[in-house]
Write an enzyme that holds these catalytic residues in place. Structure first.
Site, mmCIF file in Angstrom:
data_model
loop_
_atom_site.group_PDB
_atom_site.id
_atom_site.type_symbol
_atom_site.label_atom_id
_atom_site.label_comp_id
_atom_site.label_asym_id
_atom_site.label_seq_id
_atom_site.Cartn_x
_atom_site.Cartn_y
_atom_site.Cartn_z
ATOM 1 N N ARG A 69 1.013 -1.570 0.252
ATOM 2 C CA ARG A 69 0.058 -0.070 0.002
ATOM 3 C C ARG A 69 0.593 1.089 0.110
ATOM 4 O O ARG A 69 0.224 1.895 0.178
ATOM 5 C CB ARG A 69 -0.933 0.029 1.311
ATOM 6 C CG ARG A 69 -1.826 0.798 1.159
ATOM 7 C CD ARG A 69 -3.256 0.741 2.044
ATOM 8 N NE ARG A 69 -3.779 1.791 1.835
ATOM 9 C CZ ARG A 69 -4.656 2.339 3.411
ATOM 10 N NH1 ARG A 69 -3.324 2.548 3.991
ATOM 11 N NH2 ARG A 69 -5.476 3.329 3.078
ATOM 12 N N HIS A 73 1.276 3.676 -3.069
ATOM 13 C CA HIS A 73 0.425 4.907 -2.743
ATOM 14 C C HIS A 73 1.448 6.707 -2.698
ATOM 15 O O HIS A 73 0.910 7.219 -3.147
ATOM 16 C CB HIS A 73 0.475 5.460 -1.425
ATOM 17 C CG HIS A 73 -1.319 5.237 -0.819
ATOM 18 N ND1 HIS A 73 -2.150 5.627 -0.235
ATOM 19 C CD2 HIS A 73 -1.554 4.053 -1.419
ATOM 20 C CE1 HIS A 73 -3.372 4.859 0.380
ATOM 21 N NE2 HIS A 73 -3.690 3.914 -0.885
ATOM 22 N N ASN A 101 -3.708 8.454 3.100
ATOM 23 C CA ASN A 101 -2.565 8.288 3.754
ATOM 24 C C ASN A 101 -1.834 7.705 5.298
ATOM 25 O O ASN A 101 -1.923 7.813 5.511
ATOM 26 C CB ASN A 101 -1.422 8.813 3.623
ATOM 27 C CG ASN A 101 -0.788 9.179 1.598
ATOM 28 O OD1 ASN A 101 -1.876 8.047 1.006
ATOM 29 N ND2 ASN A 101 0.021 9.906 1.404
ATOM 30 N N HIS A 197 -3.985 -7.654 -2.674
ATOM 31 C CA HIS A 197 -5.795 -7.041 -2.105
ATOM 32 C C HIS A 197 -6.355 -9.023 -1.262
ATOM 33 O O HIS A 197 -6.529 -8.605 -0.676
ATOM 34 C CB HIS A 197 -6.706 -6.961 -2.709
ATOM 35 C CG HIS A 197 -7.023 -5.515 -2.615
ATOM 36 N ND1 HIS A 197 -8.044 -4.660 -3.256
ATOM 37 C CD2 HIS A 197 -5.891 -4.330 -2.649
ATOM 38 C CE1 HIS A 197 -8.162 -3.032 -3.201
ATOM 39 N NE2 HIS A 197 -6.458 -3.165 -2.522
#
Length: 346
Positions: A69, A73, A101, A197
């Site tokens: 992640r 990001h 975030n 995921h």
């Protein structure tokens, strides 16, 4: 005499502006990302990062999800430049404060890797490369593919929360894809990257409407498996906005089970479930659900490509001493020229 001085001042002013314009417009020669970039400057760099990841993974296998992640990001905001690592100051907020975030984690791992690298090879290894390498290493530890990570990234000099514009869990496939498309990624690559995921999780607040009041109907989302609805209601009733795994079967294992689950209407997030039902992505989901080898190969390729988004190389950016703060900026020649120009203009 006054006229001559004014003419000289005007000439000097023009000359300085020409020099300054030349400095701004001159093309820079940039290096490219390459395998084993640190072979000479820091031979053990990749092993040092890997060791830190091994130690953290042994204590917390969910770190794979956290790093995946973080990497996503970071790369989807200003490119893969470690801008997500910067701490806010009393005068300026950073990307860390942006809503998407606030739940990003894994910063301590990056800081520890940087601490060890600075001890071994001061000011050689970028924080951007640490994120990319650590993410790959954590995927491997979770059972995933050992994909290529060319290195040579440099760290960015900007971290602005207003730049953070990431796809959300309630978006449609079409809407989410626009963000990926803007970064040069294809629809298939989006489907592959969301396959991360398989080791991810989400807070209940991100999907609670699907359990009881989907789109204001007062009922659960009809596209979600009723058994999963019941299970998630129980899990989400415990504590304050708890987290649940997005792959309810092999939660900490990096495999293709995520695709099998969403084909059974067991996608936790709306965007995940729509991957299996949207005509533009359903065919690839079906293929990946039945072919783990293809998922591993294609996922690795997509991660390698994502890791090259808008990277800084050559002399651009910097190599931070501390991943959470920009290096103190020394006054450059251009800064001096700017000071002189400003004084003349005044």
């Amino acid at each position: 005499m006054t006229k001559m001085m004014n003419n000289n001042k005007s000439t000097t002013h023009s000359s300085l502006l020409i020099v300054f314009s030349f400095l701004l417009l001159s093309p820079c020669v940039f290096a490219q990302l390459t395998p084993n970039f640190y072979k000479v400057s820091c031979p053990n760099a990749e092993q040092i990062v890997k060791q830190v990841v091994i130690e953290q993974f042994a204590k917390d296998p969910t770190i794979t999800a956290g790093l995946l992640r973080m990497h996503f990001h970071d790369c989807f905001v200003r490119g893969c430049d470690a801008s997500i690592l910067i701490n806010s100051t009393s005068s300026k907020s950073s990307e860390k404060t942006a809503g998407p975030n606030l739940t990003v984690r894994g910063f301590e791992l990056i800081d520890e890797a940087k601490r060890r690298l600075e001890a071994a090879c001061p000011s050689k290894v970028s924080c951007a490369d640490i994120i990319t390498l650590a993410t790959r290493d954590s995927v491997v530890l979770a059972g995933g593919p050992n994909y290529a990570v060319p290195t040579g990234r440099r760290d960015g000099l900007v971290s602005n929360p207003n730049d953070v514009d990431l796809p959300g869990p309630t978006q449609s496939v079409t809407s989410a894809f626009q963000t990926f498309k803007n970064k040069g990624m294809t629809l298939d690559e989006m489907v592959l990257l969301l396959g991360a995921h398989t080791v991810g999780f989400a807070h209940c607040s991100f999907f609670s409407d699907r359990l009881s009041n989907f789109q204001g109907t007062g009922k659960p989302d009809p596209t979600m498996d009723p058994a999963l609805v019941t299970k998630l209601k129980g899990l989400c009733a415990i504590g304050s906005d708890p987290k649940v795994f997005l792959d309810q079967n092999t939660s900490n294992v990096f495999d293709n089970e995520f695709y099998r689950q969403i084909r059974k209407n067991r996608g936790v997030l709306k965007i995940d479930q729509e991957l299996a039902s949207d005509p533009s992505s359903s065919s690839l989901v079906s293929t990946l659900a039945s072919n783990p080898a293809q998922f591993f190969k294609s996922f690795g390729d997509a991660m390698t490509k994502m890791g090259k988004i808008d990277v800084l190389v050559g002399t651009a950016g910097e190599i931070r001493k501390n991943c959470a703060a920009f290096n103190p900026r020394p006054k450059t020649f251009i800064d001096s020229v700017l000071d002189i120009v400003e004084k003349i203009i005044e």
